[in-house]
Design a protein around this motif. Structure first.
Motif, short mmCIF file in Angstrom:
data_model
loop_
_atom_site.label_atom_id
_atom_site.label_comp_id
_atom_site.label_asym_id
_atom_site.label_seq_id
_atom_site.Cartn_x
_atom_site.Cartn_y
_atom_site.Cartn_z
N UNK A 178 0.83 -1.20 0.00
CA UNK A 178 0.00 0.00 0.00
C UNK A 178 0.86 1.26 0.00
N UNK A 179 1.90 1.27 0.82
CA UNK A 179 2.82 2.41 0.81
C UNK A 179 3.47 2.59 -0.56
N UNK A 180 3.88 1.48 -1.17
CA UNK A 180 4.54 1.57 -2.47
C UNK A 180 3.60 2.11 -3.54
N UNK A 181 2.36 1.63 -3.53
CA UNK A 181 1.38 2.12 -4.51
C UNK A 181 1.16 3.62 -4.36
N UNK A 182 1.01 4.08 -3.12
CA UNK A 182 0.80 5.51 -2.89
C UNK A 182 2.04 6.30 -3.28
N UNK A 183 3.21 5.76 -2.94
CA UNK A 183 4.46 6.43 -3.33
C UNK A 183 4.52 6.67 -4.83
N UNK A 184 4.20 5.65 -5.61
CA UNK A 184 4.28 5.78 -7.06
C UNK A 184 3.33 6.86 -7.56
N UNK A 185 2.14 6.94 -6.96
CA UNK A 185 1.18 7.95 -7.38
C UNK A 185 1.68 9.35 -7.02
N UNK A 186 2.31 9.48 -5.87
CA UNK A 186 2.86 10.78 -5.48
C UNK A 186 4.01 11.19 -6.40
N UNK A 187 4.88 10.25 -6.71
CA UNK A 187 6.02 10.57 -7.57
C UNK A 187 5.54 11.03 -8.94
N UNK A 188 4.42 10.50 -9.42
CA UNK A 188 3.86 10.93 -10.70
C UNK A 188 3.71 12.43 -10.76
N UNK A 189 3.25 13.05 -9.69
CA UNK A 189 3.02 14.50 -9.68
C UNK A 189 4.33 15.27 -9.91
N UNK A 190 5.40 14.76 -9.37
CA UNK A 190 6.69 15.44 -9.51
C UNK A 190 7.37 15.13 -10.85
N UNK A 191 7.21 13.90 -11.29
CA UNK A 191 7.89 13.46 -12.51
C UNK A 191 7.26 14.04 -13.77
N UNK A 192 5.93 14.01 -13.85
CA UNK A 192 5.22 14.47 -15.05
C UNK A 192 5.00 15.98 -14.95
N UNK A 193 6.00 16.74 -15.26
CA UNK A 193 5.91 18.20 -15.18
C UNK A 193 6.78 18.82 -16.26
N UNK A 194 6.40 20.01 -16.67
CA UNK A 194 7.21 20.77 -17.61
C UNK A 194 8.11 21.77 -16.89
#
Length: 505
Positions: free
Chosen positions: A384-400
């Motif tokens: 569960x922690x890993x799944x949430x981590x990946x979703x949070x990282x998406x916000x930082x990674x997918x940016x211009x």
């Protein structure tokens, strides 16, 4: 009652996590004959108490406890929440909403967003947000409960959560827990005694010499992890490389600006700022990377971006993103900050307490403490922690954003494997695969990936079966129904007054 049955449960620490645990366990296990539940906390030890925003699963927990919603909203000075608005995350000046609920309506047997993607290719410029009742209604300050009895209405699939005063919520739960037999013991723990044979925690000793023995210990002692880490040596999985923010300032301010039923997250040069409007104040905070901005600069930036006068001094927090390698060791189970920390970007902190309680009750042991139960608990918690981590990282990674060293670091960071796969699949063909019933749904992944500029190169082939004119007509009709339904929803403030809330007092 079996001789091996758990008889004494001791919860170490209060605050939101401790009293959620006390209320949840008392509701489910307190009726067992011979079971006692004791919560130990010290008024001299502060709690973090900034986790004011939640996700829709909180309604399930409150229902489990038999809580009347209107009473809860009044007691905790709560407002409703239909999603999270993200400002300046994709690029400065851009905003989108991660809504609770669905977009549009599936057609021709495939998900709605494939039809929306085809509409975009045909020249329809309407954003995805226009197809979400939570977004359109939330931005206009409106709220209504879901109406599953109206299956053809956008209200049928609406979901909601709450924003509340965490301290008031803990007190609200304490009243119920004590009514169900939980005994609160005031005092600071100075020693932890372990059984010489099993190594389990046998008792905790308070500063005044009082010894409190137990069979099962639930560690809600916060970042310190008094039992799970200092005593049982669970170990910690550090995810700072992926989530570099490690500090925060938190400060409440007077009401000002709007009171939409939305949490707002605004990206800043070295992190992000939260804004959570309650009935009587606004909760604010700046989550940031200490490697990219000083504490004083971070505090000054936060105070410069408030909607009202601060009503307390900013409170500093220090943390490390990650989780205990084992959240259950021996006869100790960690919940809340004692078990790990993931920044509150998607309001998951209170949910992690809630899911931990549910997991503990599903795997509730006897005094034999079968290690298979702990292994399963730990595996599910880590996942569960890993799944949430990946979703949070998406916000930082997918940016211009490339306007600061912090955003350069985040944008160029190699993503975790699970996130890399999701991004590749979505970018190629618009497909979203939800793993093992993970917390965040396809709608959540869709909203953030589209919101942050990840546009698929292709859509599902079946979306091409509708004639272009018919598709564009349907898309326009869906937008119109969403807009009309939103206009018919009451203003959130009007609804809060109807259930007896004294706004602004």
């Amino acid at each position: 009652m079996s001789e091996a049955a758990i008889r004494e449960i001791v919860i170490v620490g209060g605050g939101t996590a401790g009293w959620m645990a006390a209320a949840g366990i008392a509701r489910l296990a307190g009726a067992l004959p011979g079971v006692s539940i004791t919560l130990v906390e010290s008024d001299a030890i502060g709690t973090v108490g900034v986790g004011e925003a939640t996700i829709p699963q909180i309604t399930l927990f409150n229902t489990l406890l038999g809580i009347d919603e209107a009473e809860f909203v009044r007691a905790t000075r709560a407002t409703y929440k239909l999603g999270i608005e993200f400002v300046d995350w994709t690029r400065i000046g851009h905003r989108y909403v991660h809504p609770f609920g669905l977009y549009g309506i599936d057609m021709a047997g495939v998900e709605f967003h494939h039809h929306w993607l085809r509409g975009v290719a045909l020249g329809d410029a309407a954003p995805l947000d226009a197809y979400s009742l939570a977004v359109v209604g939330g931005l206009d300050g409106r709220f209504a409960h879901p109406r599953p009895d109206q299956p053809n209405s956008p209200l049928a699939k609406l979901a909601y959560a709450f924003q509340f005063d965490a301290g008031l919520y803990a007190g609200f739960l304490r009243t119920r827990a004590e009514g169900w037999g939980v005994v609160r013991r005031e005092g600071r723990i100075t020693q932890v005694h372990r059984d010489g044979g099993s190594g389990h925690v046998a008792s905790v000793e308070l500063a005044d010499g009082t010894v409190i023995a137990g069979d099962l210990f639930v560690d809600c002692s916060g970042f310190r992890g008094l039992l799970i880490e200092e005593t049982m040596g669970a170990g910690f999985e550090d995810w700072t490389d992926w989530l570099p923010c490690d500090r925060a300032w938190a400060v409440p301010c007077e009401l000002g600006g709007d009171r939409q039923p939305l949490t707002r997250s605004t990206a800043r040069p070295a992190g992000w700022q939260w804004r959570i409007p309650l009935q009587h104040r606004i909760g604010n905070g700046y989550v940031y990377s200490s490697a990219h901005v000083s504490d004083d600069e971070a505090a000054a930036l936060l105070l410069a971006h408030l909607d009202g006068r601060p009503i307390a001094d900013p409170k500093p927090l220090r943390f490390t993103a990650g989780h205990r390698r084992r959240a259950w060791v021996g006869n100790v189970v960690a919940l809340g900050l004692a078990g790990g920390f993931l920044e509150p970007l998607e309001s998951t902190s209170i949910h992690l307490v809630q899911s931990g309680i549910a997991r503990l009750m599903a795997l509730f042991p006897d005094r034999g403490f079968d290690p298979l139960l702990a292994d399963r608990f730990n595996a599910e918690t880590e996942r569960e922690y890993r799944d949430i981590r990946d979703f949070l990282v998406l916000h930082y990674k997918a940016t211009e954003r490339d306007d600061s060293p912090f955003w350069d670091y985040c944008r160029t960071l190699p993503p975790p494997p699970g996130l890399a796969e999701k991004l590749a699949m979505f970018a190629a063909n618009g497909r979203i695969h939800r793993e093992h019933n993970e917390l965040f749904t396809e709608t959540s992944w869709l909203s953030v990936m589209i919101g942050q500029g990840v546009m698929p190169r292709r859509h599902h082939p079946i979306a091409d079966t509708l004639p272009p004119a018919e598709l564009l007509h349907r898309l326009g009709h869906i937008r119109s129904v969403v807009a009309d339904t939103a206009r018919a929803m009451p203003r959130q403030d009007d609804y809060l007054r109807q259930i007896g809330c004294d706004l602004g007092a």
